[in-house]
Design a protein around this motif. Structure first.
Motif, short mmCIF file in Angstrom:
data_model
loop_
_atom_site.label_atom_id
_atom_site.label_comp_id
_atom_site.label_asym_id
_atom_site.label_seq_id
_atom_site.Cartn_x
_atom_site.Cartn_y
_atom_site.Cartn_z
N THR A 230 0.83 -1.20 0.00
CA THR A 230 0.00 0.00 0.00
C THR A 230 0.87 1.25 0.00
N ASP B 38 -5.42 -1.30 -5.35
CA ASP B 38 -4.89 -1.88 -4.11
C ASP B 38 -5.83 -2.99 -3.64
N GLN C 72 -8.39 0.29 -1.68
CA GLN C 72 -8.72 -1.00 -1.06
C GLN C 72 -10.12 -0.95 -0.45
MG LIG Z 1 -2.12 -2.78 1.93
#
Ligand SMILES: [Mg+2]
Ligand SMILES: Nc1ncnc2c1ncn2[C@@H]1O[C@H](COP(=O)(O)OP(=O)(O)OP(=O)(O)O)[C@@H](O)[C@H]1O
Lengths: 256, 306
Positions: free
Chosen positions: A49, A169, A93
């Motif tokens: 990330t 992500d 994400q």
């Molecule tokens: Mg991550």
């Protein structure tokens, strides 16, 4: 480092530390080529990330050089950064859909930010919603969408403005394997249109699903490249067409 | 590859940007806070301007004004001395006008305090004779002293006063009230700015996610600040209009009451067209202040993101 003209992203000796902690990324050097499909893997906490944040300009590195589209983005004046960001699509994400906006308005957001008129954006947004199979949910609020639907809305928003780079992500983190493959097909379709795709995942099964993909592996903040992809330009034929512009796609988008 | 250029202001704005903010606008306390601030400012400003006018007109009226009283119980002697005083001033070159205040006028003036003095005169309630003198040029202490000495030789019962001198403390009070009004307005402006700052920050907090998303999608600081500015401008316009109405209502009511007093001094406190213009400008200034405050707050918060 290879020919910078043909690269779209270059990292040189990039290091990142949060506050005064140890570096979570060290000595990261690589080159991304336009039109390629990259996976970024690594254990939890390896720094995936963090690296994507550097890629979508949400974070400045503590050292090293990052250039994108041939520009040193670290020394670029702040008021030039939005222009660079508009060439990058991001699938977060956690989706980060704006909660009080409908699916349509969420997907239209990048076009509105870039100043497209309301009448011009109606059709591309509708087309995109149809492409990701959300045309019947266009007026729904994100909270009323299922996890997979939210994911597809987030992806639609990331690609609506035809970004030159797509950064995702863990885009398949919260969905079943079947949906994961379906979403990968979306990315591939985009990739075939010329978009450079970077997908972070810790799901190794996913890597095999995209045959031409290149793999970067992060291990405790260090980068390795098991396929050698980062040392040599990709062997496969790059799409011969131009990079997609930020304008509305004129081409037919593939069906889901 | 083309060099990225800064995205200029004036370029893209959102079609319906207000929808990007989660905060319902009327429901929030913001317009009410602004309304109260504006109402108080309008009242303070109206009071300040009225005081200014009172002071101005009173000053004009009494500049160069002298009052001579002949305090003498015997009516005939009083009239004699009053006439001498009138002729003394009439013969001076530096006197613009001399007028003996007629007894009827005087008793009418005193009626509210002493009852019907005209009738009471015979019963021995003495009222002094009044001579109103207007000098050309200001009344200095030196001039006054000279005139007093000369006049006393002819009219020993005369008492001579500069009108400005006995109004002096009133002027001082009016001036302090004016400073008070200015201070109040400054405080209110400061408080309003603080209120807007807090409101902008809380709006920023409750919309943090949205802002980050727009930021990451390539929204410029100007675009994001613009969303807040428009929302706050709307709040401020609403609050400003309500506050202006409220403030004006209070000012009119007070004005009616003062007009009811019928006092000459207060009559000079009417507000002119320029004064009303200044009062009408208050909500506009409030809106501008609110928008600037909101912009600075949002831009400062955005600077912390890269
Ligand atoms: Mg991550
Ligand atoms: N904002 C932050 N402040 C301080 N430390 C952070 C921050 N973000 C991440 N880290 C640390 O940096 C390291 C790498 O985190 P990162 O989120 O990049 O890992 P990741 O590879 O994405 O992990 P995962 O697969 O679990 O998502 C971790 O040790 C994490 O604790």
């Amino acid at each position: 480092m290879s020919d910078p003209e043909s690269s779209i992203v270059q990292f040189a000796n990039v290091g990142l530390r949060y506050g005064t902690d140890r570096e979570v990324l060290s000595d990261i050097s690589f080159t991304l080529y336009p039109g390629s499909f990259y996976f970024l893997t690594g254990a939890s906490g390896a720094g995936k990330t963090s690296m994507l944040k550097l890629l979508y300009l949400a974070q400045r590195p503590s050292r090293g050089i990052i250039s994108m589209f041939g520009e040193d983005v670290i020394t670029l004046p702040r008021n030039c950064l939005p222009g660079v960001r508009r060439r990058i699509g991001v699938v977060f994400q956690d989706f980060r859909l704006v909660p009080h906006l409908s699916t349509f308005d969420n997907v239209a957001l990048p076009l509105r930010i870039s100043g497209m008129s309301e009448e011009r954006l109606q059709k591309p947004v509708a087309d995109m919603l149809e492409w990701v199979g959300l045309d019947h949910r266009s007026e729904a609020r994100p909270e009323t969408l299922s996890g997979g639907e939210q994911q597809r809305a987030a992806i639609a928003r990331a690609v609506i403005a035809r970004p030159e780079i797509l950064v995702a992500d863990e885009p398949t983190g919260n969905v079943d394997p079947e949906m994961a493959v379906k979403l990968l097909r979306l990315f591939e379709a985009l990739n075939r249109l010329g978009t450079t795709v970077v997908v972070a995942t810790h799901d190794v099964h996913l890597l095999r699903k995209v045959p031409d993909s290149l793999i970067m592996r992060l291990d405790k903040g260090k980068l390795s490249d098991p396929t050698g992809a980062l040392r040599y330009p990709p062997k496969r034929d790059l799409p011969k067409r131009d990079l997609p512009s930020r304008d509305v796609p004129q081409r037919e988008l593939p069906r889901k | 590859m083309s060099t990225p250029s800064p995205i200029r202001r004036g370029a893209p704005r959102f079609g319906d940007s207000a929808r990007l903010l989660q905060q319902a606008r009327i429901a929030g306390p913001m317009p009410w806070v602004i309304a109260i601030m504006i109402a108080l400012t309008v009242m303070a400003a109206a009071a300040g301007l009225a005081l200014n006018n009172i002071a101005g007109s009173a000053r004009d009226e009494i500049a160069g004004g002298i009052t001579v009283q002949i305090v003498e119980g015997a009516p005939i002697e009083r009239d004699r001395q009053a006439e001498r005083a009138v002729s003394y001033f009439s013969n001076r070159e530096d006197v613009a006008s001399v007028r003996r205040v007629p007894d009827e006028e005087l008793s009418a003036l005193l009626a509210p305090w002493l009852g019907d003095v005209g009738a009471a005169e015979d019963d021995g309630v003495p009222i002094p004779a009044l001579v109103d003198v207007r000098l050309s040029g200001p009344v200095t202490a030196q001039r006054l002293r000279n005139m007093r000495d000369e006049l006393l030789a002819q009219a020993p019962a005369a008492r001579i006063d500069a009108q400005a001198s006995w109004l002096g403390p009133v002027f001082d009070a009016v001036r302090s009230l004016q400073f008070l009004a200015i201070g109040l307005i400054a405080l209110l402006a400061l408080t309003s700015a603080a209120a807007v700052w807090l409101a902008a920050r809380s709006a920023l907090g409750s919309n943090r996610e949205t802002i980050e998303v727009i930021h990451h999608l390539g929204g410029t600081d100007g675009q994001i600040a613009g969303i807040f500015q428009r929302s706050i401008a709307w709040d401020a316009a609403l609050g400003g209009a309500a506050g202006l109405l409220l403030g004006l209502a209070a000012v009119f009511m007070l004005g009616q009451q003062f007009a009811g007093l019928g006092s000459g001094l207060v009559a000079g406190g009417g507000l002119g067209p320029l004064d009303w213009l200044a009062i009408a400008a208050i909500p506009v200034i409030g809106i501008v202040l609110a928008v600037i405050t909101a912009r600075l707050t949002v831009i400062a918060a955005l600077r912390r993101m890269i």
